[in-house]
Scaffold this active site. Structure first.
Site, short mmCIF file in Angstrom:
data_model
loop_
_atom_site.label_atom_id
_atom_site.label_comp_id
_atom_site.label_asym_id
_atom_site.label_seq_id
_atom_site.Cartn_x
_atom_site.Cartn_y
_atom_site.Cartn_z
N ALA A 126 0.82 -1.39 0.11
CA ALA A 126 0.06 -0.05 0.03
C ALA A 126 0.84 1.38 -0.06
O ALA A 126 0.47 2.27 -0.62
CB ALA A 126 -0.89 -0.14 1.23
N HIS A 161 -3.69 -10.05 -3.84
CA HIS A 161 -4.87 -10.00 -3.15
C HIS A 161 -6.05 -9.30 -3.89
O HIS A 161 -6.89 -8.66 -3.13
CB HIS A 161 -4.60 -8.55 -1.98
CG HIS A 161 -3.78 -9.30 -0.91
ND1 HIS A 161 -3.08 -8.30 0.13
CD2 HIS A 161 -3.24 -10.58 -0.50
CE1 HIS A 161 -2.44 -9.06 0.91
NE2 HIS A 161 -2.40 -10.46 0.48
N ASN A 175 11.40 1.28 2.24
CA ASN A 175 9.93 1.38 2.78
C ASN A 175 10.14 2.70 3.99
O ASN A 175 11.15 2.45 4.66
CB ASN A 175 9.47 0.25 3.58
CG ASN A 175 8.25 0.26 3.98
OD1 ASN A 175 7.00 0.48 3.28
ND2 ASN A 175 7.77 0.15 5.16
P1 OAD Z 1 0.60 -1.34 5.11
O1 OAD Z 1 -0.10 -0.11 5.22
O2 OAD Z 1 0.62 -2.62 6.14
O3 OAD Z 1 2.18 -1.05 5.16
C1 OAD Z 1 2.56 0.05 4.26
C2 OAD Z 1 4.04 0.79 4.41
O4 OAD Z 1 4.30 1.44 3.40
C3 OAD Z 1 4.08 1.01 5.95
O5 OAD Z 1 5.22 0.46 6.51
C4 OAD Z 1 4.52 2.41 5.36
O6 OAD Z 1 5.67 2.97 6.18
C5 OAD Z 1 5.02 2.54 4.19
N1 OAD Z 1 4.75 3.60 3.48
C6 OAD Z 1 3.50 4.39 3.19
N2 OAD Z 1 3.67 5.36 2.13
C7 OAD Z 1 4.94 5.40 2.03
C8 OAD Z 1 5.89 6.11 1.12
N3 OAD Z 1 5.34 7.11 0.35
N4 OAD Z 1 7.27 5.88 0.93
C9 OAD Z 1 7.52 4.71 1.50
N5 OAD Z 1 6.96 3.92 2.28
C10 OAD Z 1 5.77 4.36 2.46
O7 OAD Z 1 0.40 -2.09 3.65
P2 OAD Z 1 0.74 -3.41 3.03
O8 OAD Z 1 1.97 -4.04 3.46
O9 OAD Z 1 0.37 -3.34 1.74
O10 OAD Z 1 -5.01 -6.83 2.69
O11 OAD Z 1 -0.59 -4.32 4.06
C11 OAD Z 1 -0.59 -5.76 3.36
C12 OAD Z 1 -2.10 -6.23 3.56
O12 OAD Z 1 -2.78 -5.69 4.57
C13 OAD Z 1 -2.89 -5.43 2.24
O13 OAD Z 1 -3.10 -6.05 0.92
C14 OAD Z 1 -4.36 -5.33 2.88
C15 OAD Z 1 -4.22 -5.28 4.22
O14 OAD Z 1 -5.01 -6.06 5.23
C16 OAD Z 1 -5.91 -6.98 1.97
O15 OAD Z 1 -6.56 -6.14 1.66
C17 OAD Z 1 -6.31 -8.55 1.78
#
Ligand code: OAD
Length: 240
Positions: free
Chosen positions: A23, A119, A211
């Site tokens: 995300a 996903h 990240n």
């Molecule tokens: P997370 O919200 O868990 O992690 C996003 C990461 O991106 C965080 O650690 C932020 O620090 C980082 N971040 C945000 N903006 C950024 C930027 N501009 N530059 C660098 N880093 C940045 O999202 P995911 O890991 O994708 O599942 O979450 C995994 C899953 O959890 C998703 O696919 C979703 C959710 O439940 C489903 O919908 C099934």
């Protein structure tokens, strides 16, 4: 060598790159992440793992759709510098593909060909009764539970907690991780499984994690950059 120079060197020497995204790649397109500093989990008392779960969809269907519409309606959003960077890797013939946890479709909108949406996607929606497919507007442009003309519920093909991942995407993701010489992890907290397991199964040369926050896998990486993606990418030769 500073970290940007190190990253440039890795990109130069890589021939088969896989990007594994979350995300955080889309926050700079105006889409909130889940667990970041302004993530959607900060705005609810109920954990998101419940709100976007299969049991919640089944038992609280109206509330599920209200929450889904609030958090996942991003059809008007556009790809940003990070999606364009990945597209540039493709143009340079270095990209095997993108494995994404994102359901926003922005990789495809950016013109990236091999996108494996493990996903699911907000762009695929089906009637749970007759199987008819619907565009995302059928779910987003109503305040109610979206119903098919046959009376069944139109459900987004977004993987909910408690559902299995789409077999096709998973098989392709496994294949490209196996072939990759470099795995670049971008904008994911790496806490959701089985997705985060791709980092474990990678056995190529270089693991890079970019990240904002640290992740549980940082200790395994050859290069970790904890910064905003646009800050990092704008310093590479891949400029917008
Ligand atoms: P997370 O919200 O868990 O992690 C996003 C990461 O991106 C965080 O650690 C932020 O620090 C980082 N971040 C945000 N903006 C950024 C930027 N501009 N530059 C660098 N880093 C940045 O999202 P995911 O890991 O994708 O599942 O979450 C995994 C899953 O959890 C998703 O696919 C979703 C959710 O439940 C489903 O919908 C099934």
């Amino acid at each position: 060598m500073n970290k940007i120079e190190e990253l440039k060197e890795i990109l130069k020497n890589s021939k088969k790159i896989v990007c594994f995204t979350g995300a955080g790649v889309s926050t700079e397109s105006g889409i909130k992440d889940f667990r970041g500093k302004d993530g959607i989990s900060k705005y609810t008392d109920t954990p998101i793992e419940i709100l976007i779960s299969r049991p919640y969809y089944e038992t609280h269907t109206k509330e599920f759709f209200d929450y889904y519409r609030k958090c996942f309606n991003c059809i008007d959003k556009e790809p940003n510098i990070t999606h364009k960077f990945i597209k540039k890797l493709q143009e340079d013939g270095k990209l095997l593909g993108v494995i994404t946890q994102n359901v926003d479709g922005l990789d495809k909108k950016a013109g990236i060909d091999n996108v494996y949406e493990i996903h699911g996607s907000i762009y695929n929606n089906h009637c749970t009764k007759c199987g008819k497919s619907y565009p995302p507007e059928a779910v987003f442009n109503t305040d109610d539970i979206p119903y098919c003309e046959c009376g069944g519920i139109i459900k987004p093909d977004v993987v909910l907690y408690g559902e299995s991942l789409p077999m096709d995407a998973v098989m392709n993701a496994d294949r490209i991780v196996d072939e990759a010489d470099t795995l670049i992890v971008l904008g994911t907290s790496l806490v959701v499984y089985p997705a985060a397991g791709y980092v474990d199964s990678f056995h190529g040369d270089k693991l890079v994690i970019i990240n904002y926050d640290s992740t549980p896998y940082d200790y395994m990486a050859d290069l970790v950059i904890n910064d905003k993606l646009s800050n990092v990418i704008s310093k590479l030769w891949y400029n917008e």
